[in-house]
Design a protein around this motif. Structure first.
Motif, PDB file in Angstrom:
ATOM      1  N   UNK A 252       0.863  -1.168   0.000  1.00 61.04           N
ATOM      2  CA  UNK A 252       0.000   0.000   0.000  1.00 61.04           C
ATOM      3  C   UNK A 252       0.908   1.228   0.000  1.00 61.04           C
ATOM      4  N   UNK A 253       0.862   2.003  -1.102  1.00 63.95           N
ATOM      5  CA  UNK A 253       1.775   3.141  -1.276  1.00 63.95           C
ATOM      6  C   UNK A 253       0.961   4.432  -1.269  1.00 63.95           C
ATOM      7  N   UNK A 254       1.385   5.368  -0.422  1.00 55.72           N
ATOM      8  CA  UNK A 254       0.762   6.692  -0.324  1.00 55.72           C
ATOM      9  C   UNK A 254       1.786   7.710  -0.821  1.00 55.72           C
ATOM     10  N   UNK A 255       1.431   8.478  -1.869  1.00 60.19           N
ATOM     11  CA  UNK A 255       2.401   9.371  -2.497  1.00 60.19           C
ATOM     12  C   UNK A 255       1.807  10.767  -2.695  1.00 60.19           C
ATOM     13  N   UNK A 256       2.671  11.710  -3.053  1.00 54.19           N
ATOM     14  CA  UNK A 256       2.232  13.056  -3.421  1.00 54.19           C
ATOM     15  C   UNK A 256       3.123  13.573  -4.544  1.00 54.19           C
TER      16      UNK A 256
ATOM     17  N   UNK B  71      13.172   8.977  -8.908  1.00 52.80           N
ATOM     18  CA  UNK B  71      13.817   9.774  -9.955  1.00 52.80           C
ATOM     19  C   UNK B  71      13.321   9.367 -11.332  1.00 52.80           C
ATOM     20  N   UNK B  72      13.289   8.073 -11.608  1.00 53.54           N
ATOM     21  CA  UNK B  72      12.810   7.597 -12.911  1.00 53.54           C
ATOM     22  C   UNK B  72      11.348   7.963 -13.125  1.00 53.54           C
ATOM     23  N   UNK B  73      10.539   7.813 -12.072  1.00 52.83           N
ATOM     24  CA  UNK B  73       9.117   8.131 -12.201  1.00 52.83           C
ATOM     25  C   UNK B  73       8.921   9.621 -12.452  1.00 52.83           C
ATOM     26  N   UNK B  74       9.648  10.472 -11.759  1.00 51.37           N
ATOM     27  CA  UNK B  74       9.521  11.921 -11.946  1.00 51.37           C
ATOM     28  C   UNK B  74       9.898  12.320 -13.363  1.00 51.37           C
ATOM     29  N   UNK B  75      11.005  11.771 -13.867  1.00 52.28           N
ATOM     30  CA  UNK B  75      11.455  12.132 -15.214  1.00 52.28           C
ATOM     31  C   UNK B  75      10.459  11.683 -16.280  1.00 52.28           C
ATOM     32  N   UNK B  76       9.986  10.453 -16.192  1.00 49.22           N
ATOM     33  CA  UNK B  76       9.039   9.957 -17.204  1.00 49.22           C
ATOM     34  C   UNK B  76       7.705  10.687 -17.114  1.00 49.22           C
ATOM     35  N   UNK B  77       7.262  10.952 -15.891  1.00 50.76           N
ATOM     36  CA  UNK B  77       5.990  11.653 -15.712  1.00 50.76           C
ATOM     37  C   UNK B  77       6.090  13.087 -16.207  1.00 50.76           C
ATOM     38  N   UNK B  78       7.224  13.734 -15.967  1.00 46.15           N
ATOM     39  CA  UNK B  78       7.411  15.116 -16.419  1.00 46.15           C
ATOM     40  C   UNK B  78       7.386  15.200 -17.943  1.00 46.15           C
ATOM     41  N   UNK B  79       8.058  14.243 -18.613  1.00 47.78           N
ATOM     42  CA  UNK B  79       8.055  14.264 -20.087  1.00 47.78           C
ATOM     43  C   UNK B  79       6.635  14.131 -20.632  1.00 47.78           C
ATOM     44  N   UNK B  80       5.861  13.226 -20.105  1.00 48.09           N
ATOM     45  CA  UNK B  80       4.505  13.010 -20.611  1.00 48.09           C
ATOM     46  C   UNK B  80       3.615  14.207 -20.315  1.00 48.09           C
ATOM     47  N   UNK B  81       3.643  14.715 -19.090  1.00 51.65           N
ATOM     48  CA  UNK B  81       2.737  15.790 -18.704  1.00 51.65           C
ATOM     49  C   UNK B  81       3.095  17.099 -19.407  1.00 51.65           C
ATOM     50  N   UNK B  82       4.372  17.350 -19.662  1.00 54.90           N
ATOM     51  CA  UNK B  82       4.739  18.546 -20.423  1.00 54.90           C
ATOM     52  C   UNK B  82       4.197  18.472 -21.847  1.00 54.90           C
ATOM     53  N   UNK B  83       4.313  17.305 -22.468  1.00 55.90           N
ATOM     54  CA  UNK B  83       3.904  17.151 -23.862  1.00 55.90           C
ATOM     55  C   UNK B  83       2.388  17.181 -24.022  1.00 55.90           C
ATOM     56  N   UNK B  84       1.683  16.466 -23.160  1.00 54.77           N
ATOM     57  CA  UNK B  84       0.248  16.292 -23.369  1.00 54.77           C
ATOM     58  C   UNK B  84      -0.626  17.238 -22.547  1.00 54.77           C
ATOM     59  N   UNK B  85      -0.128  17.724 -21.420  1.00 54.56           N
ATOM     60  CA  UNK B  85      -0.985  18.538 -20.542  1.00 54.56           C
ATOM     61  C   UNK B  85      -0.399  19.919 -20.297  1.00 54.56           C
ATOM     62  N   UNK B  86       0.896  20.113 -20.574  1.00 53.96           N
ATOM     63  CA  UNK B  86       1.508  21.411 -20.319  1.00 53.96           C
ATOM     64  C   UNK B  86       1.849  21.638 -18.862  1.00 53.96           C
ATOM     65  N   UNK B  87       2.069  20.554 -18.126  1.00 53.26           N
ATOM     66  CA  UNK B  87       2.360  20.630 -16.689  1.00 53.26           C
ATOM     67  C   UNK B  87       3.780  20.164 -16.447  1.00 53.26           C
ATOM     68  N   UNK B  88       4.499  20.889 -15.601  1.00 48.71           N
ATOM     69  CA  UNK B  88       5.847  20.492 -15.191  1.00 48.71           C
ATOM     70  C   UNK B  88       5.754  19.738 -13.867  1.00 48.71           C
ATOM     71  N   UNK B  89       6.243  18.512 -13.852  1.00 47.17           N
ATOM     72  CA  UNK B  89       6.269  17.701 -12.630  1.00 47.17           C
ATOM     73  C   UNK B  89       7.618  17.925 -11.956  1.00 47.17           C
ATOM     74  N   UNK B  90       7.594  18.558 -10.795  1.00 43.07           N
ATOM     75  CA  UNK B  90       8.829  18.886 -10.077  1.00 43.07           C
ATOM     76  C   UNK B  90       9.344  17.735  -9.237  1.00 43.07           C
ATOM     77  N   UNK B  91       8.437  17.004  -8.623  1.00 38.42           N
ATOM     78  CA  UNK B  91       8.890  15.934  -7.728  1.00 38.42           C
ATOM     79  C   UNK B  91       7.739  14.981  -7.450  1.00 38.42           C
ATOM     80  N   UNK B  92       8.087  13.721  -7.303  1.00 39.00           N
ATOM     81  CA  UNK B  92       7.141  12.684  -6.876  1.00 39.00           C
ATOM     82  C   UNK B  92       7.762  12.000  -5.667  1.00 39.00           C
ATOM     83  N   UNK B  93       7.024  11.949  -4.579  1.00 37.34           N
ATOM     84  CA  UNK B  93       7.548  11.370  -3.348  1.00 37.34           C
ATOM     85  C   UNK B  93       6.538  10.400  -2.743  1.00 37.34           C
ATOM     86  N   UNK B  94       7.102   9.410  -2.041  1.00 38.06           N
ATOM     87  CA  UNK B  94       6.277   8.432  -1.321  1.00 38.06           C
ATOM     88  C   UNK B  94       6.249   8.819   0.150  1.00 38.06           C
ATOM     89  N   UNK B  95       5.065   9.026   0.683  1.00 34.15           N
ATOM     90  CA  UNK B  95       4.933   9.369   2.102  1.00 34.15           C
ATOM     91  C   UNK B  95       5.021   8.142   2.989  1.00 34.15           C
TER      92      UNK B  95
END
Length: 287
Positions: free
Chosen positions: A83-87, A143-167
């Motif tokens: 069970x993973x809780x993230x932000x 790190x890998x998740x942040x980089x891949x998510x940032x590439x997709x969201x910049x291209x398709x949604x115009x959003x910059x993903x700065x960080x993904x963390x697991x709480x």
């Protein structure tokens, strides 16, 4: 009547003039639309003018925002559930793309971002063992998740993903109970091993102490006997020396001590021959 018409026209002009002015704050991003089509993609902060009625302005928050995702269940490479809780920390990067994808609806953007985060976490965790996810490889995973998510969201949604963390990473309740039971059993086995080792060590210590007691007592007895023997030898030597100086007096002294010891208790009964050597000095005193 004419004054009323001028008044109405004046009010309309004033309203149109006010509608032609708009402000973009430093913490905002805006897009200018003309008849619903994008006329200006990224309006800079400040005071601006637009054509009334024809133009409209859409504004969104330009600050770093936080998406607090709900805890989800994922499976590791060994098919073990976690069970993973993230932000996620994100902000608008391309205003035109963001408007086209979401119409400046933050809830729509967060929904798209949440879907991509869940998919990314599922892909990343499924390629790793539980130990890698929980301990050493977590930073690499993020790190890998942040980089891949940032590439997709910049291209398709115009959003910059700065960080993904697991709480927090937890085991499911049913797995937690099984793990707790196994850990409890392991601790009990380890405790029994420690107790057995302690008892074995205690027996060794007691046996060694008993052995030392016997050795010390024997050594003390030996020394005592040696001392006693030396004393007896010295006593015998002293008596012999004294006897050799005056044998008659020594025999007399020994007889007197014998009389004292024999006749100390008046109730004792002693049957002896009167002519015995024991009464030698008593006879001489009577003569």
């Amino acid at each position: 009547m004419r004054n009323l018409v001028f008044l109405v026209i004046g009010v309309l002009v004033l309203l149109l003039a006010l509608d032609g002015v708009y402000e973009v704050k430093q913490t905002e991003r805006a897009v200018l639309l003309r008849f619903g089509a994008v006329e200006r993609a990224d309006v800079l902060p400040g005071l601006h003018f637009k054509w009334p009625i024809a133009d409209s302005v859409k504004i969104t928050d330009a600050r770093v925002l936080t998406l607090d995702s709900q805890a989800e269940r994922y499976y590791t490479l060994e098919k073990k559930p976690l069970i993973v809780d993230s932000f996620v920390k994100w902000r608008v990067a391309d205003v035109a793309t963001f408007y086209t994808a979401t119409s400046f609806d933050e809830r729509q953007a967060e929904r798209l971002l949440s879907e991509r985060v869940n998919e990314g976490l599922r892909n990343q965790i499924s390629r790793r063992t539980m130990h890698e996810v929980i301990s050493g490889a977590r930073d690499e995973l993020m790190k890998e998740l942040t980089e891949s998510l940032d590439r997709f969201m910049r291209r398709d949604v115009g959003v910059e993903v700065l960080d993904v963390r697991v709480k927090r990473i937890d085991l499911p309740p049913e797995v937690s109970s099984a793990v707790f039971d196994r850990m409890n059993s392991e601790r009990q086995i380890l405790a029994r091993q420690f107790r057995a080792t302690g008892r074995e060590r205690a027996l060794e210590i007691r046996a060694d102490a008993d052995r030392q007691v016997v050795v010390i007592a024997a050594e003390a007895y030996r020394k005592a006997e040696e001392t006693r023997g030396e004393g007896d030898a010295k006593s015998a030597a002293t008596y012999a020396a004294a006897f050799n100086q005056d044998p008659d007096f020594f025999r007399f002294y020994r007889s007197i001590n014998a009389y004292v010891n024999v006749f100390a208790d008046k109730s004792d009964l002693l049957v002896l021959d009167p002519s015995s050597e024991f009464f030698r000095y008593l006879k001489q005193s009577q003569q």
